[in-house]
Design a protein around this motif. Structure first.
Motif, PDB file in Angstrom:
ATOM      1  N   LEU A  62       0.832  -1.203   0.000  1.00  0.00           N
ATOM      2  CA  LEU A  62       0.000   0.000   0.000  1.00  0.00           C
ATOM      3  C   LEU A  62       0.873   1.262   0.000  1.00  0.00           C
ATOM      4  N   LYS A  63       1.907   1.266   0.834  1.00  0.00           N
ATOM      5  CA  LYS A  63       2.807   2.431   0.893  1.00  0.00           C
ATOM      6  C   LYS A  63       3.443   2.682  -0.469  1.00  0.00           C
ATOM      7  N   GLN A  64       3.890   1.594  -1.092  1.00  0.00           N
ATOM      8  CA  GLN A  64       4.517   1.694  -2.409  1.00  0.00           C
ATOM      9  C   GLN A  64       3.539   2.270  -3.437  1.00  0.00           C
ATOM     10  N   GLN A  65       2.314   1.765  -3.343  1.00  0.00           N
ATOM     11  CA  GLN A  65       1.264   2.213  -4.254  1.00  0.00           C
ATOM     12  C   GLN A  65       1.008   3.717  -4.089  1.00  0.00           C
ATOM     13  N   LEU A  66       0.921   4.163  -2.831  1.00  0.00           N
ATOM     14  CA  LEU A  66       0.649   5.572  -2.562  1.00  0.00           C
ATOM     15  C   LEU A  66       1.802   6.445  -3.065  1.00  0.00           C
ATOM     16  N   GLU A  67       3.012   5.916  -2.908  1.00  0.00           N
ATOM     17  CA  GLU A  67       4.176   6.642  -3.405  1.00  0.00           C
ATOM     18  C   GLU A  67       4.107   6.759  -4.940  1.00  0.00           C
ATOM     19  N   ASN A  68       3.764   5.649  -5.587  1.00  0.00           N
ATOM     20  CA  ASN A  68       3.627   5.667  -7.050  1.00  0.00           C
ATOM     21  C   ASN A  68       2.532   6.631  -7.506  1.00  0.00           C
ATOM     22  N   TYR A  69       1.505   6.793  -6.663  1.00  0.00           N
ATOM     23  CA  TYR A  69       0.416   7.708  -7.015  1.00  0.00           C
ATOM     24  C   TYR A  69       0.781   9.166  -6.699  1.00  0.00           C
ATOM     25  N   GLY A  70       1.995   9.383  -6.225  1.00  0.00           N
ATOM     26  CA  GLY A  70       2.473  10.754  -6.022  1.00  0.00           C
ATOM     27  C   GLY A  70       2.097  11.364  -4.688  1.00  0.00           C
ATOM     28  N   ILE A  71       1.728  10.539  -3.718  1.00  0.00           N
ATOM     29  CA  ILE A  71       1.384  11.083  -2.388  1.00  0.00           C
ATOM     30  C   ILE A  71       2.688  11.376  -1.634  1.00  0.00           C
ATOM     31  N   PRO A  72       2.827  12.599  -1.095  1.00  0.00           N
ATOM     32  CA  PRO A  72       4.049  12.916  -0.356  1.00  0.00           C
ATOM     33  C   PRO A  72       4.165  12.102   0.939  1.00  0.00           C
ATOM     34  N   LEU A  73       5.408  11.992   1.416  1.00  0.00           N
ATOM     35  CA  LEU A  73       5.696  11.119   2.557  1.00  0.00           C
ATOM     36  C   LEU A  73       4.832  11.388   3.796  1.00  0.00           C
ATOM     37  N   LEU A  74       4.660  12.689   4.104  1.00  0.00           N
ATOM     38  CA  LEU A  74       3.853  13.024   5.285  1.00  0.00           C
ATOM     39  C   LEU A  74       2.413  12.571   5.118  1.00  0.00           C
ATOM     40  N   GLY A  75       1.922  12.735   3.907  1.00  0.00           N
ATOM     41  CA  GLY A  75       0.556  12.302   3.583  1.00  0.00           C
ATOM     42  C   GLY A  75       0.433  10.798   3.733  1.00  0.00           C
ATOM     43  N   ILE A  76       1.419  10.070   3.243  1.00  0.00           N
ATOM     44  CA  ILE A  76       1.386   8.607   3.363  1.00  0.00           C
ATOM     45  C   ILE A  76       1.322   8.224   4.839  1.00  0.00           C
ATOM     46  N   GLN A  77       2.106   8.946   5.655  1.00  0.00           N
ATOM     47  CA  GLN A  77       2.112   8.646   7.082  1.00  0.00           C
ATOM     48  C   GLN A  77       0.722   8.831   7.693  1.00  0.00           C
ATOM     49  N   SER A  78       0.053   9.938   7.339  1.00  0.00           N
ATOM     50  CA  SER A  78      -1.260  10.130   7.975  1.00  0.00           C
ATOM     51  C   SER A  78      -2.283   9.133   7.444  1.00  0.00           C
ATOM     52  N   ILE A  79      -2.152   8.724   6.190  1.00  0.00           N
ATOM     53  CA  ILE A  79      -3.051   7.683   5.676  1.00  0.00           C
ATOM     54  C   ILE A  79      -2.794   6.365   6.425  1.00  0.00           C
ATOM     55  N   MET A  80      -1.511   6.033   6.603  1.00  0.00           N
ATOM     56  CA  MET A  80      -1.168   4.766   7.257  1.00  0.00           C
ATOM     57  C   MET A  80      -1.613   4.754   8.728  1.00  0.00           C
ATOM     58  N   ASP A  81      -1.645   5.933   9.356  1.00  0.00           N
ATOM     59  CA  ASP A  81      -2.135   5.987  10.742  1.00  0.00           C
ATOM     60  C   ASP A  81      -3.595   5.516  10.805  1.00  0.00           C
ATOM     61  N   PHE A  82      -4.415   5.974   9.853  1.00  0.00           N
ATOM     62  CA  PHE A  82      -5.817   5.517   9.824  1.00  0.00           C
ATOM     63  C   PHE A  82      -5.888   4.019   9.520  1.00  0.00           C
ATOM     64  N   VAL A  83      -5.028   3.557   8.603  1.00  0.00           N
ATOM     65  CA  VAL A  83      -5.019   2.131   8.259  1.00  0.00           C
ATOM     66  C   VAL A  83      -4.712   1.289   9.502  1.00  0.00           C
ATOM     67  N   SER A  84      -3.722   1.743  10.297  1.00  0.00           N
ATOM     68  CA  SER A  84      -3.363   0.990  11.507  1.00  0.00           C
ATOM     69  C   SER A  84      -4.519   0.921  12.491  1.00  0.00           C
ATOM     70  N   GLN A  85      -5.363   1.964  12.463  1.00  0.00           N
ATOM     71  CA  GLN A  85      -6.530   1.940  13.367  1.00  0.00           C
ATOM     72  C   GLN A  85      -7.734   1.255  12.712  1.00  0.00           C
ATOM     73  N   GLN A  86      -7.501   0.633  11.568  1.00  0.00           N
ATOM     74  CA  GLN A  86      -8.559  -0.027  10.785  1.00  0.00           C
ATOM     75  C   GLN A  86      -9.676   0.923  10.386  1.00  0.00           C
ATOM     76  N   GLN A  87      -9.315   2.197  10.223  1.00  0.00           N
ATOM     77  CA  GLN A  87     -10.273   3.217   9.770  1.00  0.00           C
ATOM     78  C   GLN A  87     -10.063   3.409   8.263  1.00  0.00           C
TER      79      GLN A  87
END
Ligand code: SF4
Length: 189
Positions: free
Chosen positions: A127-152
């Motif tokens: 998923l992280k790789q995919q988001l990077e390929n889609y051009g999401i900046p690192l900080l953005g990926i981090q906040s997306i992954m925080d929701f993923v970890s909470q199963q949100q």
């Protein structure tokens, strides 16, 4: 949305700009492998119907891809019925609706399947790789992954929408077609 307002030629650019990750992933997989399993054909086929791809165009899209790896006869006998069925043209002639996030998130996804919700069903490194390929900046990926970890997962998707549509007022994502419509509204004014 009226059928016939989107054509197969529109799908590449639309998938990059306005598809939620669940549908972009399916589109890219079909373009790459020229094939799709049943779960993908259902999830993506009904989404395409709902964004306005008419039946004839849907047949053309799937046929053009599938016949890169199989004969037109095989396409005709194995896959055409299923596509027409999604449009209510076969079987009970039911008008099937596109899947909501809830339905996609609760569906079963096996190894090697592409359908489902990437925020839930893809491994975190993928998923992280995919988001990077889609051009999401690192900080953005981090906040997306925080929701993923909470199963949100839907909040992760909403965050993805916010990052890819920075000027937008955003509702929580509950349906891939809602994601698409909100995006088109922003891009077309
Ligand atoms: Fe698709 Fe919904 Fe998952 Fe977003 S939250 S990727 S729209 S299934």
């Amino acid at each position: 949305k009226a059928e016939g307002v989107v054509s197969p030629e529109d799908l590449d650019p639309l998938s990059r700009v306005s598809f939620p990750p669940c549908m972009r992933q399916l589109h890219e997989s079909i373009r790459k492998t020229h094939h799709a399993k049943h779960g993908t054909r259902m999830q993506y086929g009904l989404f395409l119907k709902s964004i306005g791809l008419g039946l004839d165009d849907a047949v053309r899209f799937w046929r053009d891809e599938f016949t890169k790896t199989m004969t037109p006869e095989k396409f005709q006998s194995h896959y055409l019925y299923n596509i027409r069925h999604n449009y209510g043209q076969e079987g009970k002639r039911t008008a099937y609706s596109a899947f909501s996030c809830m339905k996609i998130l609760s569906g079963s996804v096996g190894a090697g399947d592409c359908h489902g919700c990437p925020f839930k069903h893809n491994s975190q490194p993928l998923l992280k790789q995919q988001l990077e390929n889609y051009g999401i900046p690192l900080l953005g990926i981090q906040s997306i992954m925080d929701f993923v970890s909470q199963q949100q997962y839907q909040l992760a998707c909403t965050k993805y929408f916010e990052i890819t549509h920075p000027s937008a007022t955003v509702e929580v994502i509950y349906h891939p077609n809602q994601f698409f419509e909100m995006s088109r509204k922003i891009h077309t004014g």
